[in-house]
Motif scaffolding. Structure first.
Motif, PDB file in Angstrom:
ATOM      1  N   GLU A   8     121.550  57.121   7.506  1.00  0.00           N
ATOM      2  CA  GLU A   8     122.483  56.431   6.511  1.00  0.00           C
ATOM      3  C   GLU A   8     123.980  56.925   6.579  1.00  0.00           C
ATOM      4  O   GLU A   8     123.946  58.294   6.297  1.00  0.00           O
ATOM      5  N   SER A  14     126.483  49.872   8.758  1.00  0.00           N
ATOM      6  CA  SER A  14     125.236  49.935   9.346  1.00  0.00           C
ATOM      7  C   SER A  14     125.157  50.479  10.572  1.00  0.00           C
ATOM      8  O   SER A  14     126.318  50.176  11.227  1.00  0.00           O
ATOM      9  N   GLY A  38     117.610  50.766   9.441  1.00  0.00           N
ATOM     10  CA  GLY A  38     118.378  52.113   9.657  1.00  0.00           C
ATOM     11  C   GLY A  38     117.327  53.296  10.338  1.00  0.00           C
ATOM     12  O   GLY A  38     118.025  54.306  10.387  1.00  0.00           O
TER      13      GLY A  38
END
Length: 63
Positions: A8, A14, A38
């Motif tokens: 993250e 992203s 992720g």
């Protein structure tokens, strides 16, 4: 051994599709690609040394 991690970024960007390398003593021992949620999963042999993860930025588009 299977290692699963979630990436993250504080910026909210992203990392989907980012190539990762699992390193043992600075040498790549496994590779993975970040999925849409992720997560990245590495399959590697157990090791008694610290491991590190590096993003292979060489194939990422420039900002």
């Amino acid at each position: 051994m299977t290692i699963k991690l979630k990436l993250e970024l504080a910026s909210g960007q992203s990392l989907k599709g980012a190539p990762l390398e699992l390193l043992l003593k600075g040498q790549s021992i496994a590779r993975a690609i970040v999925d849409a949620q992720g997560y990245a999963t590495f399959d590697a042999k157990p090791a008694a040394c610290p491991l590190a993860v590096r993003v292979d930025r060489s194939i990422l588009p420039p900002h």
